[in-house]
Scaffold this motif. Structure first.
Motif, PDB file in Angstrom:
ATOM      1  N   THR A   1     -44.690  35.078  36.801  1.00 35.19           N
ATOM      2  CA  THR A   1     -43.452  35.787  37.121  1.00 35.19           C
ATOM      3  C   THR A   1     -42.764  36.286  35.862  1.00 35.19           C
ATOM      4  O   THR A   1     -42.316  37.434  35.794  1.00 35.19           O
ATOM      5  CB  THR A   1     -42.505  34.865  37.915  1.00 35.19           C
ATOM      6  N   ASP A   2     -42.685  35.423  34.851  1.00 35.73           N
ATOM      7  CA  ASP A   2     -42.042  35.839  33.605  1.00 35.73           C
ATOM      8  C   ASP A   2     -42.821  36.961  32.922  1.00 35.73           C
ATOM      9  O   ASP A   2     -42.228  37.921  32.429  1.00 35.73           O
ATOM     10  CB  ASP A   2     -41.887  34.648  32.657  1.00 35.73           C
TER      11      ASP A   2
ATOM     12  N   ASP B   1     -44.868  39.057  34.400  1.00 33.63           N
ATOM     13  CA  ASP B   1     -44.743  40.226  35.260  1.00 33.63           C
ATOM     14  C   ASP B   1     -43.407  40.930  35.005  1.00 33.63           C
ATOM     15  O   ASP B   1     -43.352  42.150  34.863  1.00 33.63           O
ATOM     16  CB  ASP B   1     -44.848  39.806  36.725  1.00 33.63           C
ATOM     17  N   ARG B   2     -42.335  40.158  34.922  1.00 34.96           N
ATOM     18  CA  ARG B   2     -41.014  40.730  34.648  1.00 34.96           C
ATOM     19  C   ARG B   2     -41.014  41.409  33.268  1.00 34.96           C
ATOM     20  O   ARG B   2     -40.497  42.512  33.108  1.00 34.96           O
ATOM     21  CB  ARG B   2     -39.938  39.653  34.719  1.00 34.96           C
ATOM     22  N   TYR B   3     -41.613  40.750  32.296  1.00 38.51           N
ATOM     23  CA  TYR B   3     -41.692  41.330  30.951  1.00 38.51           C
ATOM     24  C   TYR B   3     -42.451  42.655  30.983  1.00 38.51           C
ATOM     25  O   TYR B   3     -41.998  43.660  30.424  1.00 38.51           O
ATOM     26  CB  TYR B   3     -42.372  40.351  29.986  1.00 38.51           C
TER      27      TYR B   3
ATOM     28  N   PHE C   1     -42.972  44.601  33.546  1.00 38.87           N
ATOM     29  CA  PHE C   1     -42.238  45.594  34.327  1.00 38.87           C
ATOM     30  C   PHE C   1     -41.103  46.194  33.512  1.00 38.87           C
ATOM     31  O   PHE C   1     -40.895  47.398  33.497  1.00 38.87           O
ATOM     32  CB  PHE C   1     -41.682  44.970  35.603  1.00 38.87           C
ATOM     33  N   GLU C   2     -40.380  45.351  32.802  1.00 43.78           N
ATOM     34  CA  GLU C   2     -39.249  45.839  32.010  1.00 43.78           C
ATOM     35  C   GLU C   2     -39.724  46.692  30.840  1.00 43.78           C
ATOM     36  O   GLU C   2     -39.020  47.590  30.400  1.00 43.78           O
ATOM     37  CB  GLU C   2     -38.403  44.667  31.508  1.00 43.78           C
TER      38      GLU C   2
ATOM     39  N   ARG D   1     -43.877  51.552  36.713  1.00 41.90           N
ATOM     40  CA  ARG D   1     -42.725  51.195  37.554  1.00 41.90           C
ATOM     41  C   ARG D   1     -42.822  51.866  38.910  1.00 41.90           C
ATOM     42  O   ARG D   1     -42.489  51.278  39.928  1.00 41.90           O
ATOM     43  CB  ARG D   1     -41.422  51.576  36.854  1.00 41.90           C
TER      44      ARG D   1
ATOM     45  N   TRP E   1     -45.264  49.914  41.012  1.00 40.44           N
ATOM     46  CA  TRP E   1     -44.656  48.679  41.519  1.00 40.44           C
ATOM     47  C   TRP E   1     -43.739  48.985  42.697  1.00 40.44           C
ATOM     48  O   TRP E   1     -43.698  48.246  43.675  1.00 40.44           O
ATOM     49  CB  TRP E   1     -43.879  47.959  40.417  1.00 40.44           C
TER      50      TRP E   1
ATOM     51  N   LYS F   1     -44.001  47.468  46.520  1.00 39.19           N
ATOM     52  CA  LYS F   1     -42.914  46.730  47.155  1.00 39.19           C
ATOM     53  C   LYS F   1     -42.654  47.251  48.570  1.00 39.19           C
ATOM     54  O   LYS F   1     -42.294  46.493  49.456  1.00 39.19           O
ATOM     55  CB  LYS F   1     -41.644  46.801  46.310  1.00 39.19           C
TER      56      LYS F   1
END
Length: 176
Positions: free
Chosen positions: A83-84, A86-88, A90-91, A98, A101, A105
């Motif tokens: 998760t971390d 993935d968030r990194y 994505f950001e 993006r 993603w 979703k």
């Protein structure tokens, strides 16, 4: 911040690893820990056990009390890392990633969704969708095995996580 143990990445968070952060992350990936009874037990453990004991002893006590089942700690830590990261990604990802993603979703709004692949009786359009991915027989068998029991995407992810964690290539030589 990343936490390593014997050369193996174990944990990531935006603060150094400590009991409250670990417990918060475990509660995120083991939803049962958010129920009233486990929360009361965790508060007592934090008050009585944590000041004088290590995280390992806290986790051992949680396991003995049945708050954590075998394999759940490893799954939760692995999902926390994924998760971390993935968030990194994505950001930091380019705009095109993006957009991809965002498309996913829409198709998969929640990890509680249960995937269904009806290989034999699928209508013509569904069969075309499945076949366009040109899966090998081995991949097709794996996909069937993962979806046949009606488990959620979350449960499937945990199963895959366990398999990945037990694969020889993912074990470090100095692991615990």
């Amino acid at each position: 911040m990343l936490t390593y143990y014997h050369g193996r990445l174990l944990f990531s968070a935006d603060q150094p690893l400590n009991a409250p952060i670990l417990l918060r992350r475990l509660s995120r990936f083991i939803p049962r820990l958010n129920l009233d009874w486990p929360q009361r037990v965790i508060r007592v453990l934090q008050q009585r056990l944590l000041p004088d004991n290590s995280l390992a002893e806290l986790l051992e006590m949680m396991t003995e009390l049945g708050l954590i089942k075998p394999g759940e700690l490893e799954d939760a830590l692995w999902l926390n890392l994924l998760t971390d990261f993935d968030r990194y990604l994505f950001e930091c990802a380019p705009h095109r990633s993006r957009e991809r993603w965002a498309e996913l979703k829409v198709a998969i709004p929640t990890l509680l969704a249960v995937p269904v692949v009806n290989w034999e009786c699928a209508p013509h359009r569904s069969r075309e969708r499945v076949n366009r991915y040109r899966l090998s027989d081995e991949q097709r068998q794996k996909l069937h095995a993962l979806t046949k029991d009606g488990q959620s995407l979350e449960a499937i992810a945990q199963k895959l996580c366990r398999e990945m964690c037990s694969a020889p290539l993912t074990r470090s030589a100095g692991g615990s």
